[in-house]
Design a protein around this motif. Structure first.
Motif, PDB file in Angstrom:
ATOM      1  N   THR A  94      34.816  47.577  42.138  1.00  0.00           N
ATOM      2  CA  THR A  94      33.621  47.878  43.076  1.00  0.00           C
ATOM      3  C   THR A  94      33.748  46.846  44.279  1.00  0.00           C
ATOM      4  N   GLU A  95      34.297  45.526  43.879  1.00  0.00           N
ATOM      5  CA  GLU A  95      34.217  44.279  44.899  1.00  0.00           C
ATOM      6  C   GLU A  95      35.516  44.468  45.885  1.00  0.00           C
TER       7      GLU A  95
ATOM      8  N   ASN B 269      33.826  37.234  51.490  1.00  0.00           N
ATOM      9  CA  ASN B 269      34.443  35.981  52.210  1.00  0.00           C
ATOM     10  C   ASN B 269      33.604  34.907  52.290  1.00  0.00           C
ATOM     11  N   LEU B 270      32.337  34.956  51.951  1.00  0.00           N
ATOM     12  CA  LEU B 270      31.560  33.707  52.050  1.00  0.00           C
ATOM     13  C   LEU B 270      31.044  33.836  50.583  1.00  0.00           C
TER      14      LEU B 270
ATOM     15  N   SER C  34      40.708  28.420  44.713  1.00  0.00           N
ATOM     16  CA  SER C  34      41.879  28.801  43.928  1.00  0.00           C
ATOM     17  C   SER C  34      41.653  30.160  43.041  1.00  0.00           C
ATOM     18  N   VAL C  35      40.792  29.929  42.063  1.00  0.00           N
ATOM     19  CA  VAL C  35      40.333  30.891  40.910  1.00  0.00           C
ATOM     20  C   VAL C  35      39.852  32.118  41.645  1.00  0.00           C
ATOM     21  N   THR C  36      39.397  32.025  42.876  1.00  0.00           N
ATOM     22  CA  THR C  36      38.815  33.423  43.166  1.00  0.00           C
ATOM     23  C   THR C  36      39.973  34.039  44.180  1.00  0.00           C
ATOM     24  N   THR C  37      41.339  33.542  43.889  1.00  0.00           N
ATOM     25  CA  THR C  37      42.404  34.310  44.535  1.00  0.00           C
ATOM     26  C   THR C  37      43.277  34.854  43.601  1.00  0.00           C
ATOM     27  N   ASP C  38      44.562  35.370  44.020  1.00  0.00           N
ATOM     28  CA  ASP C  38      45.512  35.770  43.289  1.00  0.00           C
ATOM     29  C   ASP C  38      46.408  34.720  42.691  1.00  0.00           C
TER      30      ASP C  38
ATOM     31  N   THR D 173      40.056  40.251  50.358  1.00  0.00           N
ATOM     32  CA  THR D 173      39.125  41.533  49.916  1.00  0.00           C
ATOM     33  C   THR D 173      40.180  42.473  49.363  1.00  0.00           C
ATOM     34  N   ARG D 174      41.412  42.257  49.477  1.00  0.00           N
ATOM     35  CA  ARG D 174      42.250  43.266  48.816  1.00  0.00           C
ATOM     36  C   ARG D 174      42.198  43.320  47.306  1.00  0.00           C
TER      37      ARG D 174
END
Length: 552
Positions: free
Chosen positions: A517-518, A525-526, A70-74, A508-509
């Motif tokens: 840079t990321e 994705n992993l 969750s936190v790694t997303t929007d 990755t957007r």
């Protein structure tokens, strides 16, 4: 039950540690090791109970697996407010996709899910002589644990419990991992009971849970087998099987239910397929609330929030999200049901099951809104709340520092829209009822499979069936982008956002605060294989894009 103990594979590993003296590479007790002379479990039922308790604790946590999904997303981020939620940049690095090898939220889930699948394998070992029902549950939980490892890390270490404890576990990747999980799920579907919708017995897996997970595996097969390659391709037979599996779930009585936020209450409903009852909902409730939002549980922890761009996926006024008065009144800002609202007063006490009356005739916690909390917040008696500095407690759309510049550090107590799917009004915030699987997910998977070529209905009609029940405006047509957005609106903060974004090629957007840079870095994705695991199991190979990042 026998315990598995830490044993180094050879003294050679000790020498390797010296090469990584700048990094903490302590090897934890994980799947790589098993007790010498394992001859089966004396009480497989107790082991299964332990396994469910472990899974419940892991899924009830706000960190680790939940943070990765969750936190790694929007949909979620955790800004630093003064000295609160700094944690050496732990939460910011996840959201910005700048994680490294020592993040506890990456190390811990790898150990936990591998430990779970080993215990499931021990239950399934013929020497444990587990009853068939216990074995079916173990097949499901092993499949679930291996699914989580494959989804997060792309590689699944598997130990055959019949082999010597010194044998290095084999590593399953791609098609081999998918086929192993599918075989477990077929065993689970065959042996698990058909638990009827609304029975309240969904705290253990039934056929519907195994079918939903199998549909999830098939829908994501192209992701798991291609690893980082994009764009994805989707097998027509897999998509058709997804439709068939969802239809079989519906045959057990599972169906969409009106009353969105009631689905997350402890009472039975037609949507819940699997919930955990060994992890409380407190983490989901208090992690985003302000310290003064409620008197329950000592107040909120004032951390987790959502991005304005995610909030804007929903219908309604972008700047306010209100109920006319209390939680049981109408929404007045044109918002769809799933966006919820903020009440300006608590709900009068009516002796409703699960409620309490310790606050002048109002139900405890009923001044806290549902869904997305933005703007002024209120106390039970309608008094506007203030933060600890005496400012109006108004949750803002943006995240800014003391100079008003966009930032994830030096935020005030008031920045960020908060998320509330489990209301503290129900069980005081500690009801052991965290949703893991529900029918709306299956319904949308069926629509997606049809969008990707399966027969069995019309994708737009299926999406609009759900939207109508949620009081949202029907769509004229549904594209892949629309499908991802709809899954975000329906399933926010329920484990699936990262998984969905990867499948749709959107993880990755760019989004707010992600590192420039990321952006576009498919390696993200992993997650990286933890370095201690690489040392303990030479069959593991570091995921692409991380190979050179662990040097001294």
């Amino acid at each position: 039950m026998k315990r598995f103990e830490l044993k180094f594979l050879s003294l050679a590993f000790l020498a390797v540690f010296g090469l990584y003296s700048c990094t903490n590479l302590e090897i934890e007790e994980t799947d790589s090791f098993i007790s010498e002379g394992f001859q089966g479990l004396e009480d497989p039922q107790s082991a299964l109970d332990q396994l469910y308790n472990q899974v419940g604790g892991q899924l009830g946590d706000q960190a680790n697996t939940y943070a990765l999904t969750s936190v790694t997303t929007d949909e979620q981020l955790v800004p630093t407010r003064g000295a609160d939620w700094g944690d050496n940049g732990r939460w910011r690095k996840l959201h910005q996709h700048e994680w490294g090898f020592e993040e506890t939220d990456i190390l811990t889930p790898f150990d936990q899910w591998n430990s779970n699948q080993l215990l499931a394998s021990q239950i399934l070992d013929e020497r444990s002589a587990a009853p068939s029902g216990v074995g079916a549950q173990a097949h499901f939980l092993r499949a679930w644990s291996m699914y989580m490892i494959l989804d997060l890390y792309g590689q699944v270490p598997y130990r055959d419990t019949q082999l010597s404890s010194s044998t290095v576990p084999e590593v399953l990747i791609g098609a081999d991992a998918v086929n192993f999980i599918l075989a477990d799920l077929d065993e689970a579907i065959s042996g698990l009971p058909a638990i009827s919708a609304g029975s309240g017995e969904q705290n253990r897996a039934g056929k519907a849970a195994a079918r939903l997970l199998k549909a999830k595996v098939l829908l994501n097969r192209s992701v798991f087998e291609s690893q980082l390659a994009e764009p994805r391709s989707f097998n027509a037979a897999d998509m058709q099987e997804v439709v068939n599996l969802v239809d079989a779930i519906a045959a057990d009585g599972y169906a969409l239910q009106s009353g969105y936020f009631e689905i997350f209450e402890p009472s039975p409903d037609t949507e819940t397929i699997w919930f955990i009852d060994s992890g409380n909902t407190g983490n989901r409730i208090f992690n985003g609330l302000h310290y003064r939002s409620t008197g329950l549980g000592g107040g909120g922890w004032n951390g987790f929030s959502t991005l304005a761009e995610f909030y804007d996926l929903f219908e309604g006024d972008p700047n306010q999200n209100r109920y006319a008065s209390d939680l049981e009144s109408a929404q007045i800002d044109g918002q769809e049901e799933r966006r919820g609202g903020v009440p300006n007063i608590g709900v009068p006490f009516t002796n409703r099951p699960g409620s309490s009356d310790d606050n002048g005739g109002f139900e405890d916690g009923s001044n806290v809104g549902n869904g997305f909390l933005v703007g002024q917040q209120y106390d039970l008696d309608g008094t506007p709340l203030e933060d600890r500095q005496g400012n109006p407690l108004e949750f803002s759309r943006g995240f800014v520092d003391g100079n008003g510049a966009p930032s994830l550090i030096n935020n005030s107590e008031r920045t960020g829209i908060r998320v509330m799917k489990y209301n503290p009004r129900n069980g005081g915030g500690f009801a052991n009822h965290v949703m893991v699987m529900r029918y709306a997910d299956a319904h949308l998977m069926k629509a997606e499979a049809i969008l990707r070529g399966a027969s069995g209905g019309d994708a737009t009609a299926l999406v609009n069936e759900l939207r109508t029940i949620r009081n949202a405006t029907p769509l004229g047509s549904v594209s892949e982008s629309d499908m991802l957005d709809e899954r975000g609106r329906e399933l926010y903060c329920e484990w699936w956002r990262r998984n969905d974004m990867i499948r749709f090629g959107q993880y990755t957007r760019q989004w707010e605060f992600k590192s420039d840079t990321e952006t576009g870095n498919a390696a993200r994705n992993l997650f990286p294989i933890p370095l201690p695991q690489l040392l303990a199991n030479p069959t593991l190979v570091q995921n692409p894009g991380y190979e050179q990042k662990h040097s001294v």
